[in-house]
Write a protein that holds these residues in place. Structure first.
Motif, PDB file in Angstrom:
ATOM      1  N   SER A   1      38.394  38.900  36.875  1.00 20.96           N
ATOM      2  CA  SER A   1      37.044  39.159  37.651  1.00 20.96           C
ATOM      3  C   SER A   1      36.607  37.805  37.693  1.00 20.96           C
ATOM      4  O   SER A   1      36.300  37.456  39.134  1.00 20.96           O
ATOM      5  CB  SER A   1      36.198  40.065  36.899  1.00 20.96           C
ATOM      6  OG  SER A   1      34.673  40.156  37.297  1.00 20.96           O
ATOM      7  N   GLN A   2      36.707  36.877  37.023  1.00 18.26           N
ATOM      8  CA  GLN A   2      36.065  35.597  37.015  1.00 18.26           C
ATOM      9  C   GLN A   2      36.899  34.783  38.293  1.00 18.26           C
ATOM     10  O   GLN A   2      36.283  34.127  39.113  1.00 18.26           O
ATOM     11  CB  GLN A   2      36.464  34.712  35.802  1.00 18.26           C
ATOM     12  CG  GLN A   2      35.495  35.135  34.585  1.00 18.26           C
ATOM     13  CD  GLN A   2      35.670  34.385  33.379  1.00 18.26           C
ATOM     14  OE1 GLN A   2      36.884  34.022  33.289  1.00 18.26           O
ATOM     15  NE2 GLN A   2      34.789  34.429  32.413  1.00 18.26           N
ATOM     16  N   ARG A   3      38.073  35.012  38.240  1.00 20.41           N
ATOM     17  CA  ARG A   3      39.065  34.216  39.443  1.00 20.41           C
ATOM     18  C   ARG A   3      38.682  34.855  40.750  1.00 20.41           C
ATOM     19  O   ARG A   3      38.724  34.256  41.782  1.00 20.41           O
ATOM     20  CB  ARG A   3      40.484  34.148  39.015  1.00 20.41           C
ATOM     21  CG  ARG A   3      40.782  33.617  37.667  1.00 20.41           C
ATOM     22  CD  ARG A   3      42.469  33.760  37.153  1.00 20.41           C
ATOM     23  NE  ARG A   3      42.376  32.670  35.912  1.00 20.41           N
ATOM     24  CZ  ARG A   3      43.483  32.590  35.326  1.00 20.41           C
ATOM     25  NH1 ARG A   3      44.384  33.565  35.474  1.00 20.41           N
ATOM     26  NH2 ARG A   3      43.624  31.989  34.418  1.00 20.41           N
ATOM     27  N   ARG A   4      38.381  36.011  40.665  1.00 17.68           N
ATOM     28  CA  ARG A   4      38.245  36.867  41.905  1.00 17.68           C
ATOM     29  C   ARG A   4      36.995  36.511  42.552  1.00 17.68           C
ATOM     30  O   ARG A   4      36.609  36.148  43.696  1.00 17.68           O
ATOM     31  CB  ARG A   4      38.381  38.334  41.849  1.00 17.68           C
ATOM     32  CG  ARG A   4      38.050  39.130  43.198  1.00 17.68           C
ATOM     33  CD  ARG A   4      38.185  40.665  43.226  1.00 17.68           C
ATOM     34  NE  ARG A   4      37.282  41.124  41.994  1.00 17.68           N
ATOM     35  CZ  ARG A   4      36.008  41.443  42.073  1.00 17.68           C
ATOM     36  NH1 ARG A   4      35.242  41.098  43.391  1.00 17.68           N
ATOM     37  NH2 ARG A   4      35.103  41.757  41.193  1.00 17.68           N
ATOM     38  N   GLU A   5      35.871  36.208  41.563  1.00 17.53           N
ATOM     39  CA  GLU A   5      34.518  35.726  42.064  1.00 17.53           C
ATOM     40  C   GLU A   5      34.666  34.408  42.500  1.00 17.53           C
ATOM     41  O   GLU A   5      34.175  33.860  43.448  1.00 17.53           O
ATOM     42  CB  GLU A   5      33.458  35.988  40.739  1.00 17.53           C
ATOM     43  CG  GLU A   5      33.201  37.300  40.562  1.00 17.53           C
ATOM     44  CD  GLU A   5      32.375  37.538  39.540  1.00 17.53           C
ATOM     45  OE1 GLU A   5      31.815  36.572  38.762  1.00 17.53           O
ATOM     46  OE2 GLU A   5      32.337  38.661  38.918  1.00 17.53           O
ATOM     47  N   ARG A   6      35.424  33.635  41.858  1.00 18.93           N
ATOM     48  CA  ARG A   6      35.703  32.114  42.207  1.00 18.93           C
ATOM     49  C   ARG A   6      36.206  32.155  43.564  1.00 18.93           C
ATOM     50  O   ARG A   6      36.026  31.163  44.535  1.00 18.93           O
ATOM     51  CB  ARG A   6      36.564  31.173  41.444  1.00 18.93           C
ATOM     52  CG  ARG A   6      37.127  30.021  41.946  1.00 18.93           C
ATOM     53  CD  ARG A   6      35.975  29.030  42.035  1.00 18.93           C
ATOM     54  NE  ARG A   6      35.143  28.611  40.743  1.00 18.93           N
ATOM     55  CZ  ARG A   6      34.189  27.752  40.902  1.00 18.93           C
ATOM     56  NH1 ARG A   6      34.020  27.296  42.015  1.00 18.93           N
ATOM     57  NH2 ARG A   6      33.717  27.536  39.642  1.00 18.93           N
ATOM     58  N   GLY A   7      37.378  32.871  43.884  1.00 21.41           N
ATOM     59  CA  GLY A   7      37.849  33.153  45.506  1.00 21.41           C
ATOM     60  C   GLY A   7      36.705  33.736  46.352  1.00 21.41           C
ATOM     61  O   GLY A   7      36.504  32.929  47.596  1.00 21.41           O
ATOM     62  N   ASN A   8      35.845  34.471  45.883  1.00 21.80           N
ATOM     63  CA  ASN A   8      34.779  34.901  46.678  1.00 21.80           C
ATOM     64  C   ASN A   8      33.775  33.681  47.308  1.00 21.80           C
ATOM     65  O   ASN A   8      33.323  33.602  48.469  1.00 21.80           O
ATOM     66  CB  ASN A   8      34.057  36.087  46.176  1.00 21.80           C
ATOM     67  CG  ASN A   8      34.649  37.143  46.060  1.00 21.80           C
ATOM     68  OD1 ASN A   8      35.676  37.466  46.740  1.00 21.80           O
ATOM     69  ND2 ASN A   8      33.999  38.073  45.078  1.00 21.80           N
ATOM     70  N   PHE A   9      33.650  32.834  46.127  1.00 25.98           N
ATOM     71  CA  PHE A   9      32.981  31.423  46.225  1.00 25.98           C
ATOM     72  C   PHE A   9      33.548  30.786  47.414  1.00 25.98           C
ATOM     73  O   PHE A   9      32.941  30.392  48.503  1.00 25.98           O
ATOM     74  CB  PHE A   9      32.658  30.822  44.927  1.00 25.98           C
ATOM     75  CG  PHE A   9      31.867  29.332  45.303  1.00 25.98           C
ATOM     76  CD1 PHE A   9      30.936  29.062  45.161  1.00 25.98           C
ATOM     77  CD2 PHE A   9      32.879  28.337  45.191  1.00 25.98           C
ATOM     78  CE1 PHE A   9      30.221  28.041  45.507  1.00 25.98           C
ATOM     79  CE2 PHE A   9      32.418  27.074  45.287  1.00 25.98           C
ATOM     80  CZ  PHE A   9      31.015  26.962  45.471  1.00 25.98           C
ATOM     81  N   HIS A  10      34.815  30.469  47.265  1.00 28.34           N
ATOM     82  CA  HIS A  10      35.610  29.577  48.268  1.00 28.34           C
ATOM     83  C   HIS A  10      35.479  30.336  49.609  1.00 28.34           C
ATOM     84  O   HIS A  10      35.347  29.768  50.661  1.00 28.34           O
ATOM     85  CB  HIS A  10      36.871  29.432  47.763  1.00 28.34           C
ATOM     86  CG  HIS A  10      37.085  28.751  46.867  1.00 28.34           C
ATOM     87  ND1 HIS A  10      36.667  27.123  46.685  1.00 28.34           N
ATOM     88  CD2 HIS A  10      37.676  28.797  45.350  1.00 28.34           C
ATOM     89  CE1 HIS A  10      36.761  26.566  45.219  1.00 28.34           C
ATOM     90  NE2 HIS A  10      37.428  27.544  44.749  1.00 28.34           N
TER      91      HIS A  10
END
Length: 159
Positions: A40-49
């Motif tokens: 989830s954290q990595r997906r949210e980071r992807g959403n940020f980018h």
């Protein structure tokens, strides 16, 4: 004690030689809850980018998220955790498809949609995107079937 011969703010050019390439370590077994949190954290980071328009970085983050979700676990996930892992994988694959499209890679986007549909055959977002991609490729009969199915699942969809 002597001043350098290079003036401050001077542009410098470095040459780097790659000496060795190694695979990363095998992922460590983690509890399912930790895998979910990492994914989830990595997906949210992807959403940020993605929101900032850095689609390559977004794609890297989504792929890291998938690796976290798919890695070995210390114990089998319970039914709720298994469902959550499935949902997170589908979200990541849909996000991968969106990033691939933004990068102009339709074939890779289509592959991500198809991977999402293997996990969740009735995922509306994956069906819709797959139908659109098939239509863009001129595969109209296939696209019509997929888009019809997407419409059946979500008749109120504006798209």
């Amino acid at each position: 004690s002597r001043e350098p011969d290079v003036p401050p703010e001077a542009p410098l050019l470095f040459e780097v030689t790659l000496l060795e390439v190694r695979d990363g370590p095998d992922p460590q077994p983690l509890p399912p809850a930790v895998r979910l949190r990492l994914g989830s954290q990595r997906r949210e980071r992807g959403n940020f980018h993605f929101a900032r328009g850095d689609f390559a970085a977004a794609l890297r983050s989504y792929r890291l998220s998938l690796r976290a979700l798919d890695g070995p676990t210390t114990a089998p996930p319970g039914p709720e955790e298994e469902e959550e892992l499935r949902e997170q994988r589908v979200k990541c694959l849909n996000n991968c498809a969106a990033a691939e499209l933004k990068l102009g890679r339709a074939e890779e986007a289509l592959a991500a949609c198809e991977a999402a549909l293997r996990i969740s055959p009735d995922n509306g977002r994956a069906l819709l995107r797959r139908g659109q991609l098939l239509a863009e490729q001129g595969r109209d009969a296939e696209a019509a079937l997929v888009l019809r199915r997407a419409l059946e699942l979500d008749p109120a969809s504006k798209v």
